[in-house]
Design an enzyme around this catalytic site. Structure first.
Site, mmCIF file in Angstrom:
data_model
loop_
_atom_site.group_PDB
_atom_site.id
_atom_site.type_symbol
_atom_site.label_atom_id
_atom_site.label_comp_id
_atom_site.label_asym_id
_atom_site.label_seq_id
_atom_site.Cartn_x
_atom_site.Cartn_y
_atom_site.Cartn_z
ATOM 1 N N GLU D 60 -7.741 -12.352 -48.886
ATOM 2 C CA GLU D 60 -7.197 -12.991 -50.127
ATOM 3 C C GLU D 60 -7.657 -12.300 -51.305
ATOM 4 O OE1 GLU D 60 -9.028 -14.420 -47.619
ATOM 5 O OE2 GLU D 60 -7.466 -15.802 -46.662
ATOM 6 N N GLN D 82 -3.251 -20.021 -48.207
ATOM 7 C CA GLN D 82 -3.077 -20.969 -47.175
ATOM 8 C C GLN D 82 -3.594 -22.342 -47.552
ATOM 9 O OE1 GLN D 82 -3.749 -20.105 -42.676
ATOM 10 N NE2 GLN D 82 -1.736 -19.251 -43.255
ATOM 11 N N HIS D 129 -10.424 -27.589 -45.275
ATOM 12 C CA HIS D 129 -9.256 -27.865 -45.450
ATOM 13 C C HIS D 129 -8.771 -28.942 -46.375
ATOM 14 C CE1 HIS D 129 -9.228 -25.544 -41.685
ATOM 15 N NE2 HIS D 129 -8.023 -25.386 -41.729
HETATM 16 C C1 LIG Z 1 -10.628 -17.016 -45.212
HETATM 17 C C2 LIG Z 1 -9.530 -17.663 -44.435
HETATM 18 N N1 LIG Z 1 -8.303 -17.649 -44.802
HETATM 19 C C3 LIG Z 1 -7.124 -17.961 -43.972
HETATM 20 C C4 LIG Z 1 -7.675 -19.081 -43.257
HETATM 21 C C5 LIG Z 1 -6.545 -19.678 -42.302
HETATM 22 N N2 LIG Z 1 -6.435 -19.058 -41.094
HETATM 23 C C6 LIG Z 1 -7.024 -20.125 -40.012
HETATM 24 S S1 LIG Z 1 -6.757 -19.204 -38.336
HETATM 25 C C7 LIG Z 1 -5.989 -17.759 -39.286
HETATM 26 C C8 LIG Z 1 -5.598 -16.583 -38.434
HETATM 27 C C9 LIG Z 1 -6.757 -15.790 -37.987
HETATM 28 O O1 LIG Z 1 -6.391 -14.905 -36.976
HETATM 29 P P1 LIG Z 1 -7.466 -14.033 -36.190
HETATM 30 O O2 LIG Z 1 -8.680 -13.632 -37.120
HETATM 31 O O3 LIG Z 1 -6.818 -12.904 -35.372
HETATM 32 O O4 LIG Z 1 -8.138 -14.952 -35.128
HETATM 33 P P2 LIG Z 1 -7.421 -15.925 -33.926
HETATM 34 O O5 LIG Z 1 -6.950 -17.009 -34.842
HETATM 35 O O6 LIG Z 1 -6.258 -15.035 -33.498
HETATM 36 O O7 LIG Z 1 -8.309 -16.051 -32.878
HETATM 37 C C10 LIG Z 1 -5.921 -18.036 -40.540
HETATM 38 C C11 LIG Z 1 -5.205 -17.160 -41.484
HETATM 39 C C12 LIG Z 1 -8.883 -19.135 -43.022
HETATM 40 N N3 LIG Z 1 -9.360 -19.922 -41.907
HETATM 41 N N4 LIG Z 1 -9.974 -18.458 -43.634
#
Ligand SMILES: Cc1ncc(C[n+]2csc(CCOP(=O)(O)OP(=O)(O)O)c2C)c(N)n1
Ligand SMILES: Cc1ncc(C[n+]2csc(CCOP(=O)(O)OP(=O)(O)O)c2C)c(N)n1
Ligand SMILES: [Mg+2]
Ligand SMILES: [Mg+2]
Lengths: 331, 320, 331, 320
Positions: D60, D82, D129
């Site tokens: 972010e 998001q 959230h």
């Molecule tokens: C700081 C933050 N930004 C955005 C989100 C929203 N979000 C939840 S899961 C996700 C993707 C995460 O991807 P990854 O790190 O590859 O883990 P995976 O879900 O594939 O296990 C996002 C953008 C969040 N939870 N925290």
């Protein structure tokens, strides 16, 4: 010494004596700015000042690879780097005097504002480079930051963004091995800071930060890479901080002064000057003339800065918004 | 009793608390070898060792995030942010974790960490060395906030923060770090959080302030012919609502003073409290004298921004 | 196939059949938890749920290298990892039901709270590991996070802290090659995520995230390194997300389903099961018994979770502070 | 006029503004291939290409920091966070740069970027959230803040934000993303920042709210026998002070409603404004109905936290 060979190599590449003398002038200009500023501070004519003594080879060398349409993103350590683009001395002095006339528009010089919060300008450089590329404009962004800055999340996010966007950016790390009183080994466990490039999938190079020609050569390669669409490069310029962090700082508490003396003996401007004299590119007369010219510039600069009228208090409000909210002035 | 400056009192508190509790650990940028850019942590590394006064990498979120982990390992970290505006990178850890982790543990884990930082303007420094970020912190649930204005309170409130079982943020008014001098009790000394101090008794108007604005209000009181009560909050959360309401009930007139930008600053909370709980005591509008909603200005004109004695005086006069 | 050789190698290292069967049980337990949860969600018995189908080899394999005094720092993707430590199924289910009984104390299980904001728990693991080391306690911290998480500043600052402090930490990156709809190539330009270790001066290893024994072997080495005072390791576990990001997500918009089918055909639990059957370590009867046991656990777990009384509204206030400010309840 | 949901109206605004100005660019996590986790950016990538609707790395601060650089290159970035609580990592860039860079350029460079994010609770989601972070943003100088409560305003305010020469943050009430339906003008449609909307005329008491609390106030008004004026602020900065003061002058009674924690929330600013400028119009205390100063709770009891119709009704009744 290596540098004379370097000179002939450069000559063969079309970097002639005029270029070398201009590079020398820029180093002397920065050196003069820095040395005079420390005096001005002692005289109470400017505020606290971040000394960049012996960082001139990095600043002059790296930017010598740029065109005017390329952007420079300085930290406080590169406060005077705009001079290289012809920014008036009084502008930079005014910044250190806290006077509004010290605030320029990045668009006027393609030099971003002096960045005070560590590493936070790295994503700006990534965004500028990416944005120029999206527009089909041919401009490279070069960001300067220190060894300590590589510990910040902003460094990481910015370099990663530039790498992913294949943005024409060059990241120049001024590794003077100290973050105020914190030594490099307390900052990272990496062998070198150039190693960090691996994690971003971009080239990382390591050069002697006191050898202006080595810095220039590395920067030139990185800028060419960026311009030809091959993305960012991380350049680590290694040296050792031979002056206090800033006028307010007393390094005797934490830095071994013997080491500092060694460093000072091998300072970068004198080193380049000796090379040029030896190679017959520079004459003592020319060197003296350059120094005189720079001193005159400084004298004129401080005079102009001090001649600035006291700022209009209205400036507290003037630039906050294009279209200010009605209650902005209420306090 | 020793006469100390405010920053010496901070240093005294740290020495006392580290000596008192082996679980207390100081960490931050340049707190060790250099003893802090303001010397607030001077002598700690020599006396307690490099593991109790730690020079960290240059990463505020990493500092606060690892402090959360240190708490899980039983430590009571005292994290120094080098300057107000350089604490902003840690806000994410503060809001998402520091203020919520005890709740997350069902109340079974404690996070007794302290964040301390110099704050405020008037020091003729380059930008971002002048901010007053208290509103960002006090708006965050799970966090407590204290702001001393005297050397004795600087020691006592920091000691209280370090001993408090909840996360506490202490803002130290850097403008008076070396100019505020006063008697400071030696050894163990705690000023409980949540107790305002009546810096000056008065009957006609209440001036509410904290940190470097307290002396400004006192000077304004000197200039004014009306009788001013100057309330030094000392702690923003917990807030001494009784002291505020009692003073307002007595005077019926209020001027609130802080350096931070006006909109949704802590002064708004104080005015809202009064508008809700003391409306019928009021003999006039609740006034605020604050920083403006603009970036903190170039230091040659910062005195136009930071609330001045004359602005406070004018606000008070407008109530009569 | 390689894994049978692996078995004999492990046997020679004292990892006997009992261990392998326990590892198998843990994988089945996690798999059962995940598959049942998707059903429970469809039935409206739990809220949105982050599916970890085919991530079991990473979670079970990596934690198999830990002792009970070691700490686990899960992301939402490892929500049920506490089951491995004996955490009741109903606790985890309750978390996904938004019921207070789903909030455990990290100290009870040496399992930190489920971390929802990406990568922000990485510095917690660094701090815990560092803090334990400072106390002379022998405990390792293992943090789990995804490929996308490596783009966050919190990842960078946390791993760097651990490296500089020489903290006994193991960083396990679940590289399922997607961050919701964002593919790995939009996340990084690095050849591998293990490459990022170079920038922190720590070892980085890359393993097949569907080969539980490979993950275990890498984790065991990393844990031993941490315990013996040689600092952190970054382990990249490579696989491919073969399920939606969460119950709310429809990956058909962005993932090629053919590729997903391939992946599902080679899913990690069946793969390990076949290996054990082949090697005669596991019998079909035993496998069936383990599955039955896990299904029973789940049945009991959801029943217990659903039997929980409606939470006391007072819990809005109970746990915010040890010593709450007087105005906390005013709203 | 088409009848759209609030999130469809957001999507409509983005399509309209990207078509209208080639310098507008949308960026964020999952905004491209997936069209956003709430589908707010659906169709943009197909229509305008991957360079006008960019899936960024998961960072972010990197997003907002590179948006600053994009502005320097002449773009007008629209950055999606998001979720509310996942915007916290960008606060450092927001406070240190986004709000200050125009000032820093001596007013000669513009930073016309927009940040938009879903915010607020009541959606039965895991923690973080559900946050209402508007106070962190509106306290920051150099930033403007808008919060729509209807589909038409969601389109018009976002269009105004994107066209505004200053940085604007738009908070979208995710609770009513799909339940708030209404007529939305097609094509070019702008709702100027700084103009509150009288959602309902009334004469006995003024209910001031924004976002998802506006319908709560309207339902409370239905239940009450007194005549309620419901003021939908729509924009927190610039703030329509005249509309607020006019309504208070008319009714003399005020209840302010927001989801965010109470202390130093934006409701405090509204109460402070009234206590300063309308004190003599008041016939009773200025009341606030807000979230509490605690971490946002487990979703099974979140309805105890989010201001409810009955809490608003009770507050109003207490004024008579
Ligand atoms: C700081 C933050 N930004 C955005 C989100 C929203 N979000 C939840 S899961 C996700 C993707 C995460 O991807 P990854 O790190 O590859 O883990 P995976 O879900 O594939 O296990 C996002 C953008 C969040 N939870 N925290
Ligand atoms: C975010 C942030 N944190 C802390 C500071 C205070 N500070 C100013 S300079 C400095 C050290 C920087 O070291 P380095 O990055 O090596 O650059 P150098 O000063 O050596 O050129 C620190 C900690 C700051 N300016 N910004
Ligand atoms: Mg340095
Ligand atoms: Mg992933």
């Amino acid at each position: 010494m290596a540098s004379t060979d370097a000179l002939s190599r450069f000559a063969s590449e079309g970097i002639g004596d005029a270029d070398l003398l201009e590079l020398y002038r820029r180093m002397v200009l920065l050196r003069t700015y820095d040395e005079r500023s420390v005096v001005y501070h002692r005289q109470g004519r400017i505020g606290t000042y971040a000394i960049f003594w012996n960082h001139e080879a990095i600043q002059a060398g790296a930017t010598f690879a740029l065109r005017d349409e390329d952007w420079i993103f300085p930290s406080y350590r590169e406060s005077a780097i705009g001079l290289i683009r012809g920014m008036p001395v009084e502008t930079v002095i005014a910044w250190w005097r806290g006077h509004p006339s010290g605030w320029w528009s990045p668009a006027d010089w393609n030099v971003a504002s002096i960045c005070v919060p560590i590493a936070t300008h790295v994503p700006h450089a990534a965004g500028l480079a990416w944005g120029k590329k999206l527009r089909g404009e041919d401009a490279v962004a070069m960001a300067f930051f220190g060894d300590g800055a590589t510990s910040e999340g902003a460094f990481h996010e910015g370099v990663n963004f530039a790498a992913v966007m294949n943005a024409p950016a060059v990241f120049v790390c001024n590794n003077n091995q100290w973050a105020i009183s914190t030594p490099l080994e307390a900052q990272t466990r990496a062998e070198t800071l150039a190693d960090k490039a691996v994690g971003y999938g971009i080239p990382g190079v390591r050069v002697d930060g006191l050898d202006v020609l080595a810095v220039f050569a590395a920067a030139r390669e990185a800028v060419e890479r960026a311009r030809s669409g091959d993305g960012p490069t991380l350049i680590e310029c290694v040296h050792y901080r031979a002056a206090p962090h800033a006028t307010a700082d007393d390094p005797r508490a934490y830095i071994d002064q013997a080491r500092v003396e060694e460093e000072r003996a091998n300072e970068c401007v004198g080193r380049f000057e000796r090379t040029l004299l030896e190679a017959g590119v520079l004459t003592p007369e020319h060197a003296a003339a350059v120094k005189k010219e720079c001193e005159d510039l400084m004298r004129a600069g401080i005079a102009a800065a001090e001649a600035e009228p006291a700022p209009d208090p209205e400036l507290v409000f003037t630039h906050a918004y294009v279209d200010p909210p009605g209650n902005m002035r209420r306090g | 009793m020793a006469e100390l400056t405010l920053v010496e009192a901070v240093n005294d508190a740290l020495h006392t608390e580290l000596a008192r509790d082996d679980n207390v650990l100081v960490m931050g940028e340049d707190v060790g070898r250099a003893g802090g850019v303001f010397r607030a942590t001077a002598g700690l590394r020599d006396r307690f060792g490099e593991n109790r006064c730690v020079d960290t990498p240059l990463a505020e979120a990493g500092m606060l995030g690892s402090a959360v982990g240190l708490c899980m390992a039983g430590w009571r970290p005292v994290v120094e942010m080098q300057y107000d505006a350089f604490s902003y990178p840690c806000l994410d850890q503060l809001i998402t974790h520091v203020g919520r982790y005890r709740w997350r543990s069902g109340g079974r884990m404690e996070f007794p960490l302290t964040i301390r930082m110099p704050y405020g303007g008037g020091v003729r420094a380059p930008e971002l060395h002048d901010d007053s970020p208290e509103a960002y912190y006090v708006h965050t649930p799970g966090i407590k906030v204290a702001i001393p204005s005297t050397p004795a309170d600087a020691k006592g409130l920091l000691a209280a923060a370090i001993r408090d079982p909840d996360p506490v943020v202490v803002f130290e008014p850097k403008l008076v770090y070396r100019t505020a001098r006063g008697e400071v009790p030696e050894g163990d000394y705690v000023v409980p959080l949540g107790e305002a101090r009546i810096a000056r008794e008065g009957s006609d108007v209440t001036l509410i302030a904290y940190g470097a604005m307290v002396p400004v209000c006192e000077r304004a009181a000197d200039e004014l012919d009306v009788s001013c009560e100057v309330l030094d909050l000392r702690s923003l959360r917990p807030l001494d609502e009784d002291a505020i309401l009692a003073s307002v009930a007595k005077t019926g007139r209020v001027v609130i003073v802080h350096e931070a930008p006006r909109t949704a600053g802590f002064g708004a909370e104080l005015a809202a409290l009064i508008a809700e709980r003391a409306i019928f005591d009021l003999q006039g509008p609740v006034l605020r004298v604050t920083g403006y909603d603009v970036p903190y200005p170039y230091w040659t004109i910062e005195d136009q921004y930071v609330p001045s004695v004359s602005r406070v005086v004018a606000a008070v006069r407008s109530l009569f």
